[in-house]
Design an enzyme around this catalytic site. Structure first.
Site, PDB file in Angstrom:
ATOM      1  N   GLY A 222       0.877  -1.286   0.088  1.00  0.00           N
ATOM      2  CA  GLY A 222      -0.070  -0.287   0.085  1.00  0.00           C
ATOM      3  C   GLY A 222       0.837   1.339  -0.071  1.00  0.00           C
TER       4      GLY A 222
ATOM      5  CE  LYS B 151       7.052   0.676   5.361  1.00  0.00           C
ATOM      6  NZ  LYS B 151       7.362  -0.285   6.519  1.00  0.00           N
TER       7      LYS B 151
ATOM      8  CG  ASP C  76      -0.983   8.552   4.144  1.00  0.00           C
ATOM      9  OD1 ASP C  76      -0.319   7.628   4.082  1.00  0.00           O
ATOM     10  OD2 ASP C  76      -0.674   9.598   5.004  1.00  0.00           O
TER      11      ASP C  76
ATOM     12  CG  ASP D 122       0.513  -8.530   6.788  1.00  0.00           C
ATOM     13  OD1 ASP D 122      -0.014  -9.207   7.561  1.00  0.00           O
ATOM     14  OD2 ASP D 122       0.851  -7.302   6.723  1.00  0.00           O
ATOM     15  CG  ASN D 123       4.002  -7.670   8.908  1.00  0.00           C
ATOM     16  OD1 ASN D 123       3.924  -7.198   7.888  1.00  0.00           O
ATOM     17  ND2 ASN D 123       3.641  -7.164  10.139  1.00  0.00           N
TER      18      ASN D 123
ATOM     19  CG  ASP E 241       5.859  -4.745   8.654  1.00  0.00           C
ATOM     20  OD1 ASP E 241       6.105  -3.808   9.480  1.00  0.00           O
ATOM     21  OD2 ASP E 241       4.830  -4.630   7.805  1.00  0.00           O
TER      22      ASP E 241
HETATM   23  N1  ATP Z   1       0.206   4.922   5.069  1.00  0.00           N
HETATM   24  C1  ATP Z   1      -0.169   3.690   4.419  1.00  0.00           C
HETATM   25  N2  ATP Z   1      -0.627   3.917   3.295  1.00  0.00           N
HETATM   26  C2  ATP Z   1      -0.978   2.912   2.380  1.00  0.00           C
HETATM   27  N3  ATP Z   1      -0.944   1.602   2.974  1.00  0.00           N
HETATM   28  C3  ATP Z   1      -0.388   1.390   4.132  1.00  0.00           C
HETATM   29  C4  ATP Z   1       0.062   2.531   5.029  1.00  0.00           C
HETATM   30  N4  ATP Z   1       0.234   1.881   6.164  1.00  0.00           N
HETATM   31  C5  ATP Z   1       0.111   0.742   6.103  1.00  0.00           C
HETATM   32  N5  ATP Z   1      -0.304   0.257   4.800  1.00  0.00           N
HETATM   33  C6  ATP Z   1      -0.716  -1.001   4.529  1.00  0.00           C
HETATM   34  O1  ATP Z   1      -1.264  -1.893   5.601  1.00  0.00           O
HETATM   35  C7  ATP Z   1      -0.787  -3.182   5.534  1.00  0.00           C
HETATM   36  C8  ATP Z   1      -0.143  -3.365   6.850  1.00  0.00           C
HETATM   37  O2  ATP Z   1       0.713  -2.602   7.205  1.00  0.00           O
HETATM   38  P1  ATP Z   1       2.125  -2.935   7.968  1.00  0.00           P
HETATM   39  O3  ATP Z   1       2.214  -1.540   8.909  1.00  0.00           O
HETATM   40  O4  ATP Z   1       2.042  -4.258   8.522  1.00  0.00           O
HETATM   41  O5  ATP Z   1       2.918  -2.703   6.735  1.00  0.00           O
HETATM   42  P2  ATP Z   1       3.936  -1.681   6.352  1.00  0.00           P
HETATM   43  O6  ATP Z   1       4.912  -1.231   7.162  1.00  0.00           O
HETATM   44  O7  ATP Z   1       3.364  -0.628   5.427  1.00  0.00           O
HETATM   45  O8  ATP Z   1       4.736  -2.499   4.953  1.00  0.00           O
HETATM   46  P3  ATP Z   1       5.872  -3.507   4.950  1.00  0.00           P
HETATM   47  O9  ATP Z   1       5.262  -4.761   5.445  1.00  0.00           O
HETATM   48  O10 ATP Z   1       6.094  -3.655   3.463  1.00  0.00           O
HETATM   49  O11 ATP Z   1       7.235  -3.037   5.653  1.00  0.00           O
HETATM   50  C9  ATP Z   1       0.121  -3.318   4.289  1.00  0.00           C
HETATM   51  O12 ATP Z   1      -0.606  -3.809   3.363  1.00  0.00           O
HETATM   52  C10 ATP Z   1       0.644  -1.808   3.891  1.00  0.00           C
HETATM   53  O13 ATP Z   1       1.001  -1.638   2.877  1.00  0.00           O
END
Ligand code: ATP
Length: 629
Positions: A145, A167, A179, A338-339, A348
């Site tokens: 996201g 990211k 966002d 997902d992590n 993550d």
């Molecule tokens: N600010 C944001 N905008 C869009 N999507 C988000 C945001 N924060 C989290 N997500 C999405 O929500 C889900 C869970 O978030 P999580 O915090 O576990 O992942 P992340 O830290 O964004 O990503 P990653 O696992 O790639 O490090 C993921 O699909 C992530 O892409």
């Protein structure tokens, strides 16, 4: 950029071939081999689309969507990891170029010449589609996201292929209600810890650079400035990548993902582990490979096909990773599927932490009231996640010799052999669970043996040495990683009498003494002394020369027991100084320490170095943070 990027020393950049970022050898196997979002099947279809229309929606029968980054107009490159440059074969002299800065800030797609249209096979950024179980509940489609991959690159000197990802570079179809941005504090944390874990030898995704956009405003609990981390990994596939097609009954995508994982991520079906020959630790940890793709291994109706070997490989890698986490007291904090990485990487970095005092129930995640992801639960939670993967691959595992039968591939399981298939899959998944435990234990023992300065792990060591040490640390509320580092300076002569042992015991106490719950100081000294006596006996046994070759042991122990780990309180201070006070050099100094965690000193600010390696201030121990990032 300030010269702090060079603080992290040139000693790491040997004489290998290096490139500026434009000339890196690039590929896009991921997008070539896996199915794209049917709505945007080519780079051009996405490139020419209105950004608003690329927004959140459900994406089916796809592994990714092409999507261009939406970088910040103004940004500041504040950190580059020298270790990352080395591993990616990027020339450190080129990171001050506008091209490097624009690329890692999401302003430039390197593989597109100015103004040209991307062709169908061109390398074009993509966001992955995945789902996941969060806190034990199915969460549906998640996906990248706020991350997108720019390209893959293979380091010609090592042959390792990485996928470079940004990211925080804007929305994708997987952004749901959010966002697409990342704030400075979480980005600093991810940037530092990725590289710190790697320097400790812990399998992890990596961080190349940190870019801040001080003028941008990202809404969280309050408005905060945004940031982008450029990060890289051999693979960004997660267990959640398989969960999603499984939840939709999309057998075809599961098979494609499994083929991709085996052939591209692990380098071929023949690279997967053969059947274990014995229960010896060396066979368990390093089984042979070379089994041909179509071979079945094992006897009777439970013989394992290639998909079982793929599943075992993923389980084994995760077992090794979590053994490291336990041995170095690292907690991820949000171990959703997902992590959890298919490649067995720490991935993550949300509310992660290294334990300060040893407390098995500690979780850094303020919102995890049930302690699901507490330190002590990590090995079993990773297995819980792997069982979800077993369910996704279950049909392929259970199909045994028939995994390529045309009818099965097209139509799925015939009713008359469903029972057999289920039984076989269950049996093989259970057996993989046993193997997971064995690999975990063998690795954990190996790491703890080394951390304690021993050469071998004896039968009794587990209970009389490891467990007793951990119980003592817990009961006396003592610092986990400091204890091992301090042990790396203690000679057997220093603890050859009870009196001396009781005296030495004091080095493990916090400066402010024992906490109220830990009992009296005299009892604590007796308890530690009794453990030191056993440890001393084992050291003498494993290092039989008299006097013991202390310098050699000290050196070995200090090479596995870090002097510096980026604890939560240090990261908080760093964030405060970088974000609120506008400091920049401090980031380079922390990063330098994270990249060389076993050193005694780093040539920076000595007072600061000593403070960060020293006792954790009482009210900053075992901090927690929330998921908002
Ligand atoms: N600010 C944001 N905008 C869009 N999507 C988000 C945001 N924060 C989290 N997500 C999405 O929500 C889900 C869970 O978030 P999580 O915090 O576990 O992942 P992340 O830290 O964004 O990503 P990653 O696992 O790639 O490090 C993921 O699909 C992530 O892409």
């Amino acid at each position: 950029m300030a010269n702090h990027t060079s603080i992290a020393s040139n000693r790491e950049n040997g004489q290998r071939q290096t490139f500026n970022i434009r000339d890196l050898p690039k590929s896009n196997n991921f997008t070539q081999k896996l199915p794209p979002d049917p709505q945007y099947p080519t780079p051009a279809s996405s490139h020419n689309e209105d950004r608003a229309k690329l927004g959140p929606r459900l994406v089916r029968e796809a592994a990714y969507t092409y999507v261009r980054p939406d970088g910040f107009e103004k940004s500041e490159l504040v950190g580059v990891s020298q270790a990352a440059l080395r591993d990616l074969a990027i020339d450190p002299a080129t990171v001050d170029s506008e091209e490097f800065k624009d690329t890692v800030a999401g302003r430039k797609i390197l593989t597109l010449e100015n103004g040209t249209e991307p062709g169908d096979n061109d390398i074009y950024p993509w966001a992955q589609c995945y789902g996941g179980y969060q806190f034990g509940q199915w969460a549906g489609q998640l996906g990248d996201g706020r991350a997108l991959s720019l390209f893959e690159t293979t380091n010609p000197s090592t042959g390792t292929r990485y996928e470079l990802q940004l990211k925080g570079a804007g929305k994708t179809p997987y952004s749901r209600f959010a966002d697409g941005r990342a704030v400075v504090r979480s980005s600093i944390r991810e940037y530092v810890v990725s590289e710190a874990l790697n320097a400790l030898g812990i399998p992890t995704t990596r961080a190349l650079s940190l870019t801040l956009a001080p003028q941008s405003r990202v809404r969280r609990e309050t408005m905060e400035p945004g940031a982008i981390v450029a990060r890289f990994a051999q693979s960004w596939l997660r267990i959640g990548t398989f969960d999603l097609p499984r939840s939709r009954g999309d057998r075809d995508t599961i098979r494609k993902l499994a083929n991709y994982a085996a052939e591209e991520v692990f380098g071929g079906w023949d690279k997967l582990p053969a059947e274990l020959k014995s229960d010896s630790d060396s066979d368990v940890v390093s089984p042979s490979t070379g089994v041909a793709k179509d071979d079945l291994q094992g006897e009777n109706e439970y013989a394992a096909n290639r998909f079982t070997r793929l599943y075992r490989e993923i389980a084994r890698r995760n077992a090794k990773m979590v053994a490291y986490w336990q041995a170095y007291a690292f907690t991820n904090g949000v171990l959703n599927t997902d992590n959890t990485s298919i490649f067995g990487l720490s991935i993550d970095f949300g509310p992660f932490a290294f334990l300060d005092n040893f407390d098995p129930n500690y979780t850094p995640n303020h919102d995890d009231h049930m302690l699901r992801y507490a330190y002590k639960n990590q090995p079993s939670i990773i297995w819980w996640n792997l069982v979800r993967l077993g369910e996704s691959l279950g049909e392929l595992i259970g199909s045994g010799a028939r995994c390529d039968d045309e009818e099965f591939v097209k139509e799925g399981v015939r009713k008359d052999w469903a029972d057999d298939l289920i039984k076989r899959a269950e049996t093989l998944i259970e057996a993989t669970g046993e193997e997971y435990k064995k690999v975990f234990l063998a690795e954990y023992k190996r790491l703890m043996t080394a951390r304690l300065g021993l050469k071998v792990c004896k039968e009794d060591d587990f209970s009389s040495l490891y467990s007793e040490l951990l119980d003592t640390l817990e009961a006396l509320e003592l610092d986990f990683n400091h204890t091992f580092r301090k042990l790396s300076y203690i000679s057997t002569e220093q603890i050859d009498t009870e009196e001396k042992r009781k005296e030495v015991a004091g080095v493990f106490f916090h400066h402010d003494g024992l906490s109220g719950l830990a009992g009296s100081e005299a009892d604590a000294r007796i308890r530690i002394a009794s453990w030191l006596e056993k440890w001393r006996a084992r050291i003498i046994e494993d290092w039989p020369n008299s006097p013991e070759p202390r310098e050699e042991r000290f050196r070995d122990m200090r090479a596995v027991n870090p002097n510096f780990v980026p604890r939560s309180w240090i990261l908080d201070e760093l964030i405060e100084r970088v974000e609120k006070k506008g400091e920049r050099e401090v980031l380079g100094r922390v990063m330098n320490m994270a990249l060389h965690p076993f050193e005694e000193e780093w040539g920076g600010d000595r007072e600061e170095e000593e403070r960060w390696c020293g006792d954790v201030p009482r009210y900053q121990r075992a901090m927690q943070c929330s998921c908002s990032s």
